[in-house]
Scaffold this active site. Structure first.
Site, PDB file in Angstrom:
ATOM      1  N   ASP A 190      -1.418   6.013   4.012  1.00 14.77           N
ATOM      2  CA  ASP A 190      -2.617   5.823   3.220  1.00 14.77           C
ATOM      3  C   ASP A 190      -2.424   6.559   1.893  1.00 14.77           C
ATOM      4  O   ASP A 190      -1.960   7.709   1.880  1.00 14.77           O
ATOM      5  CB  ASP A 190      -3.822   6.377   3.977  1.00 14.77           C
ATOM      6  CG  ASP A 190      -5.140   5.928   3.366  1.00 14.77           C
ATOM      7  OD1 ASP A 190      -5.608   4.854   3.762  1.00 14.77           O
ATOM      8  OD2 ASP A 190      -5.668   6.653   2.511  1.00 14.77           O
ATOM      9  N   GLU A 234      -5.775   0.467   0.668  1.00 15.81           N
ATOM     10  CA  GLU A 234      -4.643   1.288   0.241  1.00 15.81           C
ATOM     11  C   GLU A 234      -3.796   1.731   1.436  1.00 15.81           C
ATOM     12  O   GLU A 234      -3.014   2.672   1.336  1.00 15.81           O
ATOM     13  CB  GLU A 234      -5.136   2.522  -0.522  1.00 15.81           C
ATOM     14  CG  GLU A 234      -5.915   3.524   0.297  1.00 15.81           C
ATOM     15  CD  GLU A 234      -7.410   3.233   0.358  1.00 15.81           C
ATOM     16  OE1 GLU A 234      -8.189   4.180   0.589  1.00 15.81           O
ATOM     17  OE2 GLU A 234      -7.802   2.059   0.176  1.00 15.81           O
TER      18      GLU A 234
END
Length: 328
Positions: A190, A234
């Protein structure tokens, strides 16, 4: 167009007169058999009349040469001979002749045979052209289908595999690991403080950031069988077949370091002045009947730990013996 190959000019004149009134038949004469193939290539006949007995190259040899030459091999060849000997006829057909006429040929029969063979050849050319066009169309369609399939399997922004395709491939690799009793590892990552980055640089800046991170992750994962995908927002996920927890942690650490080395500015991050990522790693030798989602959940839990313990780090381990899977 008819091409006559005969060393006797009076035979050529005889044939010419038989055909002169037929306006749909063009007649061309080649007196030297040595020049027959080059003449055929030049004028493009639709049927060849070939004398059996000629000096230097006889009709049988010349017929074989026609059949072995790539540009004229399909031309219909009608052998002309003064004999009706069945053995000679058989030799002509064995050499590749399509038909056989005894000299001097009957006008009606000659014209009928020439028209038949010429029409057959033209039809063949048209069929071949149609087949080539069809084949070209099929190949182009296959290319387009492959492009569409790739587009359906790829994330439009990063060019990585999308989540749907990842799930398909991951299930296949999980099943393979069950069969082979080999480990499989997952890395979930992430981008740290990406919302802050996006708020400051806007969506276009955020998109550029994700593209750079995706390319860096892809470059760090070198094996063809590994699966790198954008899992959402993301978040990225990597499946590493036949990989132990130690190997997967090494890959994850390389990814983390490579992203940091990209030095993508992130001045509003409380982690670093540049973009960083956190990664969770899990590995297992799956047993029959186990759910592939268990490994994803485990990797996600380690990603959560990486975020909660400072970010820009790798957290991971194999499953414990108490889990319904083997420790790697």
């Amino acid at each position: 167009m008819v091409l006559l190959v005969d060393d006797q000019a009076f035979v050529a004149e005889f044939i010419r007169r038989q055909l002169v009134s037929e306006h749909d038949i063009n007649f061309h004469y080649c007196i030297n058999p040595v020049d027959a193939i080059s003449t055929a290539e030049k004028i493009g006949p639709t049927v060849v009349l070939l004398d059996l007995v000629m000096p230097d190259i006889d009709g049988l040899m010349l017929c074989r040469q026609f059949r072995n030459h790539p540009t004229v091999c399909d031309l219909p060849v009608v052998m002309l001979s003064s004999t009706e000997d069945s053995v000679v006829k058989a030799q002509g057909f064995a050499a590749g002749a399509n038909d056989y006429l005894v000299k001097p040929p009957d006008k009606i029969e000659l014209i009928a045979r020439l028209r038949y063979h010429s029409a057959s050849y033209i039809n063949k050319l048209q069929r071949d052209e149609a087949y080539r066009a069809l084949r070209a169309s099929q190949m182009r369609l296959e290319e387009l289908n492959m492009e569409l399939l790739q587009l359906a399997n790829l994330d439009g922004l990063t060019g990585l595999a999308n989540r749907r395709y990842f799930n398909e491939r991951y299930s296949e690799e999980w099943a393979r690991a069950v069969r082979t009793k080999k480990p499989i590892a997952l890395i979930m990552s992430d981008v740290d403080r990406f919302k802050v980055f996006n708020d400051h640089y806007g969506h276009l800046g955020g998109d550029d950031c994700l593209k750079q991170v995706a390319a860096t992750i892809k470059a760090a994962v070198g094996r063809p069988g590994d699966i790198v995908a954008r899992y959402g927002g993301e978040e990225f996920i990597i499946a590493l077949p036949n990989t132990s927890i130690e190997g997967a942690v090494c890959v994850a650490e390389k990814i983390r370091a490579d992203v940091e080395q990209q030095a993508i500015p992130h001045p509003f991050s409380d982690i670093s002045a540049h973009v960083t990522i956190s990664l969770g790693v899990a590995a297992v030798i799956p047993q029959p009947g186990t759910d592939p989602a268990t490994l994803i959940k485990q990797a996600d839990q380690y990603l959560y730990q990486a975020k909660n313990t400072g970010r820009n780090r790798v957290q991971g381990a194999a499953f414990s013996p108490d889990d319904p899977v083997s420790v790697v």
